[in-house]
Design a protein around this motif. Structure first.
Motif, PDB file in Angstrom:
ATOM      1  N   VAL A  63       0.639  -1.326   0.006  1.00  0.00           N
ATOM      2  CA  VAL A  63      -0.161  -0.090   0.058  1.00  0.00           C
ATOM      3  C   VAL A  63       0.877   1.027   0.032  1.00  0.00           C
ATOM      4  CG1 VAL A  63      -1.523   1.440   1.361  1.00  0.00           C
ATOM      5  CG2 VAL A  63      -2.035  -1.070   1.185  1.00  0.00           C
ATOM      6  N   SER A  64       0.492   2.333  -0.704  1.00  0.00           N
ATOM      7  CA  SER A  64       1.052   3.612  -0.780  1.00  0.00           C
ATOM      8  C   SER A  64      -0.345   4.440  -0.416  1.00  0.00           C
ATOM      9  CB  SER A  64       1.657   4.002  -2.156  1.00  0.00           C
ATOM     10  OG  SER A  64       1.998   5.522  -2.126  1.00  0.00           O
ATOM     11  N   LEU A  65      -0.133   5.075   0.645  1.00  0.00           N
ATOM     12  CA  LEU A  65      -1.230   6.272   1.017  1.00  0.00           C
ATOM     13  C   LEU A  65      -0.837   7.556   0.551  1.00  0.00           C
ATOM     14  CD1 LEU A  65      -2.991   4.784   4.123  1.00  0.00           C
ATOM     15  CD2 LEU A  65      -3.881   5.366   2.023  1.00  0.00           C
ATOM     16  N   ALA A  66      -0.585   7.691  -0.870  1.00  0.00           N
ATOM     17  CA  ALA A  66      -0.362   9.143  -1.125  1.00  0.00           C
ATOM     18  C   ALA A  66      -1.560   9.503  -2.154  1.00  0.00           C
ATOM     19  CB  ALA A  66       0.981   9.274  -1.868  1.00  0.00           C
ATOM     20  N   VAL A  67      -1.851  10.775  -2.185  1.00  0.00           N
ATOM     21  CA  VAL A  67      -2.989  11.228  -3.053  1.00  0.00           C
ATOM     22  C   VAL A  67      -2.446  12.012  -4.274  1.00  0.00           C
ATOM     23  CG1 VAL A  67      -4.669  11.236  -1.255  1.00  0.00           C
ATOM     24  CG2 VAL A  67      -3.406  13.469  -1.646  1.00  0.00           C
ATOM     25  N   GLY A  68      -2.813  12.252  -5.290  1.00  0.00           N
ATOM     26  CA  GLY A  68      -2.150  12.931  -6.287  1.00  0.00           C
ATOM     27  C   GLY A  68      -3.339  13.674  -7.193  1.00  0.00           C
ATOM     28  N   GLY A  69      -2.653  14.443  -8.123  1.00  0.00           N
ATOM     29  CA  GLY A  69      -3.579  15.002  -9.079  1.00  0.00           C
ATOM     30  C   GLY A  69      -2.644  15.380 -10.244  1.00  0.00           C
ATOM     31  N   ILE A  70      -3.341  15.362 -11.330  1.00  0.00           N
ATOM     32  CA  ILE A  70      -2.742  15.680 -12.956  1.00  0.00           C
ATOM     33  C   ILE A  70      -3.376  17.004 -13.515  1.00  0.00           C
ATOM     34  CG2 ILE A  70      -1.814  14.826 -14.968  1.00  0.00           C
ATOM     35  CD1 ILE A  70      -2.407  11.619 -13.804  1.00  0.00           C
ATOM     36  N   ILE A  94       1.170  13.535  -2.985  1.00  0.00           N
ATOM     37  CA  ILE A  94       1.851  14.069  -1.532  1.00  0.00           C
ATOM     38  C   ILE A  94       1.024  13.023  -0.438  1.00  0.00           C
ATOM     39  CG2 ILE A  94       1.566  16.407  -2.164  1.00  0.00           C
ATOM     40  CD1 ILE A  94      -0.856  16.790  -0.275  1.00  0.00           C
ATOM     41  N   HIS A  95       1.525  12.715   0.498  1.00  0.00           N
ATOM     42  CA  HIS A  95       1.166  11.669   1.465  1.00  0.00           C
ATOM     43  C   HIS A  95      -0.042  12.201   2.036  1.00  0.00           C
ATOM     44  CE1 HIS A  95       0.970   8.213   4.403  1.00  0.00           C
ATOM     45  NE2 HIS A  95       1.993   8.084   3.827  1.00  0.00           N
ATOM     46  N   HIS A  96      -1.021  11.327   2.068  1.00  0.00           N
ATOM     47  CA  HIS A  96      -2.451  11.547   2.821  1.00  0.00           C
ATOM     48  C   HIS A  96      -2.149  12.267   4.427  1.00  0.00           C
ATOM     49  CE1 HIS A  96      -6.479  11.870   3.012  1.00  0.00           C
ATOM     50  NE2 HIS A  96      -6.963  10.816   2.276  1.00  0.00           N
ATOM     51  N   CYS A  97      -1.077  11.826   4.978  1.00  0.00           N
ATOM     52  CA  CYS A  97      -0.816  12.194   6.278  1.00  0.00           C
ATOM     53  C   CYS A  97      -0.736  13.860   6.418  1.00  0.00           C
ATOM     54  CB  CYS A  97       0.205  11.458   6.994  1.00  0.00           C
ATOM     55  SG  CYS A  97       2.029  12.287   6.253  1.00  0.00           S
ATOM     56  N   ILE A  98      -0.629  14.654   5.302  1.00  0.00           N
ATOM     57  CA  ILE A  98      -0.223  15.928   5.126  1.00  0.00           C
ATOM     58  C   ILE A  98      -1.689  16.599   5.010  1.00  0.00           C
ATOM     59  CG2 ILE A  98       0.512  17.813   3.830  1.00  0.00           C
ATOM     60  CD1 ILE A  98       2.842  16.030   2.973  1.00  0.00           C
ATOM     61  N   ALA A  99      -2.728  16.385   4.088  1.00  0.00           N
ATOM     62  CA  ALA A  99      -3.761  16.826   3.971  1.00  0.00           C
ATOM     63  C   ALA A  99      -4.952  15.921   3.199  1.00  0.00           C
ATOM     64  CB  ALA A  99      -3.575  17.764   2.940  1.00  0.00           C
ATOM     65  N   ASP A 100      -6.212  16.331   3.576  1.00  0.00           N
ATOM     66  CA  ASP A 100      -7.345  15.550   2.843  1.00  0.00           C
ATOM     67  C   ASP A 100      -7.414  16.077   1.722  1.00  0.00           C
ATOM     68  OD1 ASP A 100      -8.735  17.981   3.496  1.00  0.00           O
ATOM     69  OD2 ASP A 100      -9.609  17.486   5.130  1.00  0.00           O
ATOM     70  N   GLY A 101      -8.767  15.720   1.011  1.00  0.00           N
ATOM     71  CA  GLY A 101      -8.768  16.023  -0.450  1.00  0.00           C
ATOM     72  C   GLY A 101      -8.956  17.711  -0.681  1.00  0.00           C
ATOM     73  N   ILE A 102      -9.661  18.317   0.017  1.00  0.00           N
ATOM     74  CA  ILE A 102      -9.929  19.610  -0.108  1.00  0.00           C
ATOM     75  C   ILE A 102      -8.412  20.443   0.274  1.00  0.00           C
ATOM     76  CG2 ILE A 102     -10.932  21.724   1.014  1.00  0.00           C
ATOM     77  CD1 ILE A 102     -13.606  20.102   1.460  1.00  0.00           C
ATOM     78  N   ALA A 103      -8.023  20.163   1.405  1.00  0.00           N
ATOM     79  CA  ALA A 103      -6.673  20.832   1.615  1.00  0.00           C
ATOM     80  C   ALA A 103      -5.447  20.413   0.431  1.00  0.00           C
ATOM     81  CB  ALA A 103      -5.782  20.405   2.912  1.00  0.00           C
ATOM     82  N   THR A 104      -5.535  19.335  -0.149  1.00  0.00           N
ATOM     83  CA  THR A 104      -4.851  18.951  -1.013  1.00  0.00           C
ATOM     84  C   THR A 104      -5.055  19.792  -2.317  1.00  0.00           C
ATOM     85  OG1 THR A 104      -4.479  16.699  -0.269  1.00  0.00           O
ATOM     86  CG2 THR A 104      -3.829  17.112  -2.606  1.00  0.00           C
TER      87      THR A 104
END
Length: 456
Positions: A21-28, A135-145
């Motif tokens: 598992v990698s719990l990072a969120v991303g956006g392109i 970025i890792h999900h521990c930094i921010a949720d969806g809205i903050a990301t």
């Protein structure tokens, strides 16, 4: 030094529970050409990113988790570890971009460095290029990301759809109930009564929500290929629909954008089950739906502020309009049952416990094979207007959620300008039909749109 909250640290524990598992969120961000000079582009991106202190910090943990992890400045920060350049193979089509994104997202971020990466991607068809932020999900949720990602654009975040969510409209001061208290003793009695009634009602609602959430987690979903152990390799695809079309469906059927999005997901998953030779059942698609509890005054805070709902999406129904009505009814019921309040209260309560207790509990729980939830669908409001990066228009924004805890697929829904985009990530081996899932979402919205026009 700033400590991670219990929820923030929980994403690190959940990642540690499964080596796949990698719990990072991303956006392109897909951008019109031509691509600027790489060096000047990297300098511009770096200047905008590094204005956020979190991107220069690393997570410092303590022996035996006796204290919460802390954010500390990285004494060896090196930008070259974070900003990368890549080129897609010819012909640079969407499938090439999706495969590249899946490869990037399946790899874990290095915890010895700040937990983010930026990939500048050239070679897209039609002269386009792209920027992938991870970025890792521990930094921010969806809205903050999304707020962080929007900071890369020329005009900053600008107006977003985030102001329309329920939490943003809530003007309640949750930091203290006694702000602005009346000095008139005659008002105190009624004020105390209203406070007592409010607390009692909120507690009752939260208890009901706890029962709903607990039941959803403990009752196993119908066995299917949608849930189970994860492998490391990921697949990614995206679906795009017209936001105006979705809005017209909402007006005709008296539902929300989220209702329409979850219905499209429902119909696509039903088709996937049938395609795989499996029977869609009433309990086949219990879905984790994160709910923002972020108010407008906390919009720029970089952290996680979410609760959850666990609705069962009606894959047992074969008519998409019936699915829409049922999704709306079930979401309304979930909201009224106090699931949102229960999740928020639970997180607040856990935060009051000694960190070693919560860390060990989360670590133990995330290692247990959960069988109640099958997928995750998160709705992230994006910019209302098209953005620009170094004067080039951002043509589309594709969200990328993480998956973990036996959930083999995850879907992030993002509103950007005049589009609603569904980013779908999946276990590559367990869900090789990720592109068909995306097309199924588009087809479901088209069917709802046709039904709305027929009624109108």
């Amino acid at each position: 030094m700033e400590q991670l909250t219990t929820l923030d640290a929980g994403f690190l524990e959940a990642e540690d529970s499964d080596r796949h598992v990698s719990l990072a969120v991303g956006g392109i961000s897909v951008i019109e050409g031509p691509m600027p000079d790489f060096a000047s582009l990297a300098d511009s991106v770096a200047e905008r990113i590094l204005s956020v202190p979190r991107f220069r910090q690393v997570v410092h943990t303590h022996l035996l988790d006796l204290e919460p992890p802390e954010w500390v400045e990285d004494p060896n920060f090196d930008l070259s570890h974070h900003i990368h350049r890549a080129a897609l193979p010819h012909p640079g089509d969407d499938q090439s971009l999706y495969r590249f994104a899946a490869d990037v997202m399946e790899r874990r971020l290095d915890r010895d460095r700040p937990l983010w990466e930026c990939w500048i991607i050239e070679g897209l068809a039609d002269g386009r290029w792209a920027v992938l932020m991870k970025i890792h999900h521990c930094i921010a949720d969806g809205i903050a990301t999304m707020h962080l990602f929007a900071g890369l654009s020329d005009d900053g975040e600008g107006e977003t759809f985030a102001t329309e969510i329920r939490a943003a409209k809530d003007s309640t001061d949750h930091r203290g109930r006694f702000a602005g208290v009346s000095l008139n003793p005659l008002d105190w009695a009624s004020g105390l009564w209203q406070t007592a009634v409010g607390v009692t009602n909120a507690a009752s609602l939260a208890v009901e929500g706890v029962i709903e959430i607990t039941g959803g987690l403990l009752r196993p979903a119908s066995p299917s290929s949608l849930a189970g152990p994860l492998r490391k390799m990921r697949g990614y695809s995206a679906a795009r629909v017209s936001l105006d079309e979705v809005t017209a469906i909402c007006h005709e059927f008296g539902v929300t954008v989220n209702d329409v999005a979850l219905t499209a997901i429902t119909d696509s998953f039903r088709a996937a089950l049938v395609r795989r030779g499996e029977q869609p059942r009433q309990n086949s698609l219990r879905t984790l739906v994160p709910v923002s509890i972020r108010s407008n005054d906390a919009r720029e805070m970089i952290d996680n502020r979410v609760s959850i709902m666990l609705p069962r999406l009606p894959v047992e129904k074969d008519d998409v309009v019936e699915q829409l009505r049922e999704v709306h009814a079930r979401l309304t019921c979930a909201k009224g049952s106090g699931q949102r309040q229960a999740g928020s209260a639970l997180i607040s309560t856990i935060s009051l416990l000694p960190f070693p207790v919560t860390a060990w509990a989360v670590r133990a729980l995330t290692r247990l094979p959960q069988r109640g939830v099958v997928t995750v669908a998160t709705n992230v409001p994006g910019p209302r207007e098209r953005s620009k990066i170094l004067g080039r228009e951002v043509l589309s924004v594709l969200p990328i959620p993480p998956i973990a805890l036996q959930l083999r697929t995850g879907i992030a829904i993002l509103s950007y300008a005049d589009s609603l985009v569904f980013g779908i990530i999946a276990d590559y081996d367990a869900a090789p039909d990720v592109d068909e899932l995306a097309r199924g979402i588009e087809q479901a919205v088209a069917q709802l749109s046709a039904a709305a026009k027929a009624l109108g």
